[in-house]
Structures are given as structure tokens and as C-alpha cells.
Design a protein around this motif. Structure first.
Motif, short mmCIF file in Angstrom:
data_model
loop_
_atom_site.label_atom_id
_atom_site.label_comp_id
_atom_site.label_asym_id
_atom_site.label_seq_id
_atom_site.Cartn_x
_atom_site.Cartn_y
_atom_site.Cartn_z
N GLN A 49 -7.95 -2.56 -5.37
CA GLN A 49 -8.59 -1.56 -4.52
C GLN A 49 -8.39 -0.15 -5.06
N TYR A 80 0.83 -1.21 0.00
CA TYR A 80 0.00 0.00 0.00
C TYR A 80 0.86 1.26 0.00
N GLU A 117 -10.85 0.33 -7.82
CA GLU A 117 -12.22 0.47 -7.30
C GLU A 117 -12.43 1.85 -6.67
N SER A 119 -17.48 -7.20 -3.06
CA SER A 119 -16.09 -7.26 -3.52
C SER A 119 -15.51 -8.63 -3.15
N SER A 131 -4.39 -7.40 -4.89
CA SER A 131 -5.49 -6.80 -4.11
C SER A 131 -5.30 -5.30 -3.96
N SER A 132 -4.06 -4.88 -3.79
CA SER A 132 -3.77 -3.45 -3.64
C SER A 132 -4.16 -2.68 -4.89
#
Length: 684
Positions: free
Chosen positions: A646, A283, A649, A360, A642-643
């Protein structure tokens, strides 16, 4: 009761008979006889239940990706289900699970398959030779599972109080009691998360040592006077080390699951506990990146300004995935007990009938391409699409349209496991083409016939996509606008494809209207698989020809999966042909005059999509938008995937909020016409 002596059994019977008043001597003897037979029957059943059961079953193995014969041994005394290689029966078992707390469930994909889902999260996918044998194994396994679960429950107190405000110390079973306040509860949860992190780190180091030990033993010679790799002591050491690591892994998963269900405040931290440090680094590095990498014209490999292409005929510079590594979206299969745990946790939060389009899903459950590209995959047999325009009569053109429809369903389905594609962002597009060899001897102007495809995401809530397929040489095109509605059905997911499509044959002045079947992802907690269901129609308003195709679901014993049946009728309502078979197998066409054709969809030539290289694609195209997610999935880096997902999104939410202010979305390649969206530049 099987352990009672004869005198003890007699005394027990006398005690029962003595509680019944006013019995004659004859009635007393009859009652004692009945009770004695009942006691003996119970004893026989108890002895029978303790007998070891063994036999051959198919087991689905991930090593060779298929079904393999294994010899299974069920020991009711220990509660263990173990299996052996066929040539190693009664030696060291290749694997096994304890049935206490296990769930044994028949599969709805056929009448022979069933699942054994152990409490340690391990799942065996097994298949018997027939329905009767499956029922025998299911009944026996359930019987042993219930007995073992009941025995453990009677002999051991509960590990944890049902009230989440009470914590039990797992080492000494000392109740700590209700925490004094929320801050203390939060502090405890954070401490628990850090402890799990520490345990996982230590376990990883131990696993590495175990792997080093295994490598060292395997490297030993197989012959000679020295220590050999197959010496019994070394084999026992290797097996013991492997079993210990496996047991510790399962214990850690159970602790994580308890923490997930027990403390709502820190669910997210526990879900991330395995790789908390790595995820934080992901992140941090992601926040330093400019969002233009994903949404602007900047290429992941080269910065270049690209103009939006508005023509479906632009196929310049396109290559197949085989010719360009940047277009390769093959992702290795990921299997992990922790991931299965996350799936089960996700399912526990869903309610029956819930709309899943806003849910999600974990990144490792995703198909490595966008929904828009999935629609393009249905054109895997474009030669069948071109045949529609080549047929001489309206009836044969309708038959050709039906066969194209059925072969396209097969072409669009990739792999045996059902996964979810990326949800396209608003304004996302996808463009590709196919080259089909020109078999027309009268036309030697070109060696191939191009077919082009464009798609655009015209709405995000609800999910609505439009696509357009065109062959200028054949003077034909197809278009469709599809809205997706999905619902949670317990252990399945139902997906409704709402909308309709049209095939336009300009030379014949005909338009063929068609609808879409529903899709179902079955057996979500174990091994998800997909089937289609429903009755769809094709019709031509000019010729009045029509067809109805039924996709059959939930077959009975002995029936086939993925079965289809169809009828084609002419403008007078007379039968032209009947079609039966499987949409992913052999399809048989029986014509009214008695002739028969057979198509095996698995043997058809599958044409590959052609796309421009990634650095030449538009900023809004699917593979540009999802490039980093797909790349991370290819590298098995779920945390990084996943990072990036996200980040996409979050950007999508900003676009949606801005779109609300403007009141309506203005399409790039499609424009709104009533309740549907149509292509701006159709062939005419």
C-alpha cells in the motif's frame, strides 16, 4: 413415496383417479395401472437415491503437491462425502464435507477433473478415470447436494433477513428489527467486529491446546504396559478434538462472510478482523519509516549512492540468485480458508468485462516478482535465441525464431498455479544478463557469450512496459513494447498482450516482427491455472518468410491442454515445416522433405538470470522497490506485505499526479517513438 404401505398407495391412486370425470371402467383401470407404475418408479428412484455410492477417485493433495488415489464414500442419507486412504477403507475417514449448499462443477482444464466446493469453503479437486465416470459422480453429488439443501431449507427458518437493516440474533433467532439510525448501525457493526476478534483470539488459544494435546499423545510409547499412543480412546479423543476445532473454524468463517455481505459500512474492518491488532502495529511502524527506503537510493542493507546505468552491456558484478540470498525470491505457498473467503468476496464485487488493471488484488494472490522481471523470465533459454543468427538460410532462421518463441513461453511460466505479478510503478526498471557457454571452436576468445536484458515501465495507466535484449557478440538484439489489458470473465480472467516485438539480425540485415497470444487464468474460485490462446504471427520483410502459431484453448474430451500448431513458409509461400505439440511439453517439427525433430521443453537447460547484489542495484530497479513486500511474503507475513504494498501504491499515485502536471513521462532507458517506446542505446 417409498415409505407408503401398499394400501396407502392404493388410496392415493384412487384419489387421483377420482378427480378425472367421465371415465369408462376400462379407462379407469388403464389410468390406475399407469399411476401405479409411476408410483413404483418413484419409489425405486427414492431407494436408489438413498443407496451409498463409493469408488476410487484421484484427489489433489497439498501435502505431496500432486494427485493421490483415495476411496470416496457418498452417503445420501447424511449428505456426507468422505474419503479414506486405500489401505484404511472403512476405518476412520481422512476427511469429509457435508454437501448441503455445495457447488459441484466440472473443470475446463480436462475431461476428468471436477471440483466440490462445500458451503464451509473447503474445496476438493477430484479426478475420475474418464469423462463418463466424472459425469456419473457430478450428477450424483449434485443430486445429493440439492436434496440436502432443500431438506435443510424446509426444516429451518432463514438465519438472516435479506434486508441488511434487519439483524437476527444467531443464538436465539430473535429478530432485533430495524436499527433506529446510522450511528446505531455503525456501533453494532463495530461491536460485531470486536466480538469476532475476541472469538478468533479464544479460538487460537483453543487450537494451541489441541496441538499440545496431539503432541502429547504422539509422544507416548508404541509398546509396553503403559498407555500407548495408538490406544483407541486416545485416538478418539484426538480425532474429536481435531473435528471440533475444524467445525469452530468453519463457523467463524461463516460469521465473517455474513458480516462482510451484510454491512457495507464496515467491510474493511471485517476483512481485517483476524489480525486487526497486528495490522495496526504494521501501519504504525511503517508510517515511521522514510519513503526513501523504497524509492530513494538507500539500500535495505547498506546506504550507498548508485548512478543509473544506461548501458545494456553493463554486467559487472552480477551473480545468480543461488549465489546471493538477497536475490532469492522463492516464496512459500500460502493456503488458508479465510484467504479463499476473501477471494470469493472480491469476485462477487467484480462485473463481467471489468478492466482489472486498476483492481488491487490481495497480497497473497501475488507472484513474488514484478511484471518486468516476468518478461525477463521468458529468456530462460537464451541459447535458442542465439541460434537464430547462426542458421545459414532465411528459412532455417525463421524456424529457429519460432522455436525460440515457443521455448520462451514455457520458460516464462513458473509453477502450476496462476498468480499475478506486482504491477510495476512508473519509471521502474529491471536489468539482468545470462552467460551461455561458447561452443564455437573457431572462436576461443572467451568461454561464454553474454546476453543482456533491460526493461522499463513507461506507463502505469494503461500498463505499458518496454524491454530490450542484446547479444553484442552475435550482432543481434530484440525489443518489444507491450500494453496489458485484462478483463473479468466470470470464473476466469482474460489478459490481452497488445503490441509487437522485433528481432534484429545485423549481420543478415533481417528484422523479424512478432505478436503475442492472449493469456487466461481459469478456475479462479478454486485452483487457478493458466492457458494461452490466439493466433500469433512472425514475419521477415526482407526474406518474405512467415510463420503462424495457434495456441489452442478449451479442449474437447480427450484432447490435450496447452496444445499448439504452427506452419512456417518461405518467401514463395511454400511450406518449410509444420509444428505440433504442447508449449509446456513435447514439440514435434516435421519438415517438408520428411525429416522430423522433437523437443521436450522440460528437459532443456534453463539458464538462470544474473543480477547485481541488491545493495548495488539502482534505486528504481524492481527488486529494490519491492524488496520489503517480497521479504514479508517469504516470511508468510501477509499483513506486513500488504502494508508495504500500500505504501508503494500511495507513492505511485503521487508520481502519477506529478506526471499529469508535466504532461508526459520522460523515460530513463527508453524514449517514445509514435505509439511505441524504443531503447535509447540500441546495438548498431
Amino acid at each position: 413415496m417409498a415409505d407408503l404401505t401398499k394400501s396407502e398407495a392404493s388410496e392415493a391412486i384412487d384419489e387421483v383417479v377420482g378427480t378425472v370425470p367421465d371415465l369408462t371402467e376400462e379407462e379407469r383401470k388403464q389410468l390406475m395401472s399407469v399411476l401405479a407404475r409411476a408410483k413404483e418408479f418413484d419409489a425405486q428412484q427414492e431407494r436408489k437415491m438413498r443407496q451409498i455410492v463409493e469408488g476410487q477417485l484421484y484427489k489433489y493433495t497439498n501435502v505431496v503437491k500432486g494427485w493421490q488415489y483415495r476411496w470416496f464414500v457418498l452417503n445420501p442419507e447424511t449428505g456426507m462425502l468422505e474419503y479414506y486412504m486405500m489401505n484404511e477403507i472403512k476405518k476412520v475417514p481422512r476427511g469429509g464435507v457435508h454437501l448441503a449448499g455445495a457447488v459441484i462443477s466440472p473443470s475446463d482444464e480436462d475431461s476428468q477433473t471436477f471440483f466440490v466446493s462445500a458451503a464451509c469453503e473447503e474445496v476438493y479437486r477430484l479426478r475420475a478415470n474418464d469423462a463418463k465416470e466424472r459425469q456419473f459422480w457430478v450428477n450424483k453429488l449434485r443430486e445429493v447436494s440439492e436434496h440436502q439443501t432443500k431438506t435443510i431449507a424446509e426444516q429451518n427458518p432463514p438465519i438472516r433477513h435479506t434486508n441488511s437493516n434487519h439483524i437476527v440474533h444467531t443464538d436465539s433467532n430473535i429478530i432485533l428489527g430495524k436499527l433506529s439510525n446510522e450511528s446505531e448501525s455503525k456501533e453494532y457493526a463495530e461491536s460485531m467486529c470486536e466480538s469476532l476478534l475476541s472469538v478468533k483470539d479464544m479460538l487460537s488459544k483453543t487450537e494451541k491446546c489441541q496441538q499440545d494435546l496431539k503432541t502429547a499423545i504422539d509422544a507416548l510409547p508404541v509398546a509396553g504396559s503403559q498407555v500407548k499412543c495408538f490406544d483407541s480412546d486416545l485416538l478418539i479423543l484426538k480425532a474429536t478434538a481435531n473435528a471440533t476445532i475444524s467445525c469452530l473454524d468453519q463457523c467463524l468463517i461463516i460469521l465473517q462472510k455474513i458480516q462482510l455481505s451484510d454491512d457495507t459500512v464496515n467491510q474493511d474492518k471485517v476483512e481485517e478482523s483476524l489480525t486487526k491488532t497486528e495490522r495496526r502495529q504494521s501501519y504504525n511502524s511503517l508510517s515511521e519509516m522514510k519513503s526513501s527506503v523504497i524509492f530513494s537510493g538507500s539500500s535495505p542493507t547498506q546506504s550507498q549512492s548508485i548512478q543509473e546505468s544506461q548501458s545494456a552491456q553493463d554486467v559487472t558484478g552480477e551473480v545468480t540468485d543461488d549465489e546471493n540470498d538477497d536475490n532469492d525470491v522463492t516464496v512459500p505457498e500460502i493456503e488458508d480458508l479465510y484467504e479463499k473467503n476473501v477471494v470469493l468476496h472480491l469476485l462477487s464485487k467484480l462485473k463481467l468485462g471489468m478492466d482489472l488493471t486498476r483492481v488491487s488484488f490481495p497480497t497473497f494472490l501475488l507472484e513474488p516478482h514484478s511484471l518486468l522481471e516476468m518478461y525477463a523470465n521468458f529468456m530462460g533459454h537464451p541459447d535458442y535465441f542465439l541460434r537464430i543468427a547462426d542458421e545459414p538460410t532465411p528459412e532455417m532462421r525463421m524456424v529457429a525464431a519460432v522455436l525460440w518463441y515457443l521455448t520462451s513461453v514455457h520458460a516464462g511460466k513458473k509453477g502450476s498455479v496462476a498468480k499475478k505479478p506486482y504491477n510495476p510503478v512508473l519509471g521502474e526498471t529491471f536489468k539482468c544478463s545470462w552467460k551461455i557457454p561458447n561452443d564455437d571452436k573457431k572462436d576461443s576468445s572467451s568461454s561464454y557469450i553474454p546476453v543482456t536484458f533491460v526493461a522499463e515501465q513507461v506507463s502505469h495507466h494503461p500498463l505499458m512496459s518496454s524491454f530490450y535484449i542484446e547479444c553484442q557478440k552475435k550482432k543481434m538484439f530484440a525489443e518489444a513494447c507491450i500494453t496489458i489489458k485484462s478483463k473479468f470473465l466470470g470464473i476466469s480472467i482474460g489478459i490481452n498482450l497488445l503490441g509487437e516485438g522485433n528481432i534484429h539480425l545485423l549481420e543478415h540485415g533481417e528484422t523479424y516482427n512478432f505478436t503475442f497470444p492472449s493469456a487466461f487464468a481459469r478456475s479462479i474460485p478454486t485452483v487457478p491455472w493458466m492457458e494461452l490462446g490466439g493466433r500469433i504471427s512472425l514475419s521477415c520483410s526482407k526474406s518474405k518468410c512467415s510463420a503462424f502459431i495457434t495456441f489452442h484453448t478449451n479442449p474437447f474430451y480427450g484432447d490435450q491442454l496447452h496444445r499448439i500448431s504452427a506452419e512456417v513458409k518461405n518467401g514463395f509461400g511454400d511450406l518449410v515445416c509444420k509444428i505440433n505439440g504442447q508449449w509446456n511439453g513435447v514439440i514435434q517439427i516435421v519438415y517438408a522433405e520428411g525429416t522430423t525433430d522433437v523437443i521436450n521443453v522440460n528437459k532443456l537447460t534453463k539458464y538462470k538470470k544474473r543480477l547485481r547484489p541488491l545493495n548495488e542495484q539502482d534505486s528504481s530497479e524492481s527488486r529494490r522497490i519491492w524488496y520489503e513486500v517480497t521479504k514479508a511474503l517469504k516470511n508468510n507475513d501477509i499483513e506486513m506485505a500488504s502494508s508495504y504494498k500500500q505504501q508503494i501504491e500511495m507513492k505511485q499515485r503521487e508520481i502519477a499526479d506529478a506526471d499529469l502536471d508535466k504532461n508526459t513521462y520522460q523515460g530513463k532507458l527508453f524514449h517514445q517513438k509514435g505509439d511505441t517506446w524504443v531503447y535509447k542505446y540500441p546495438l548498431n
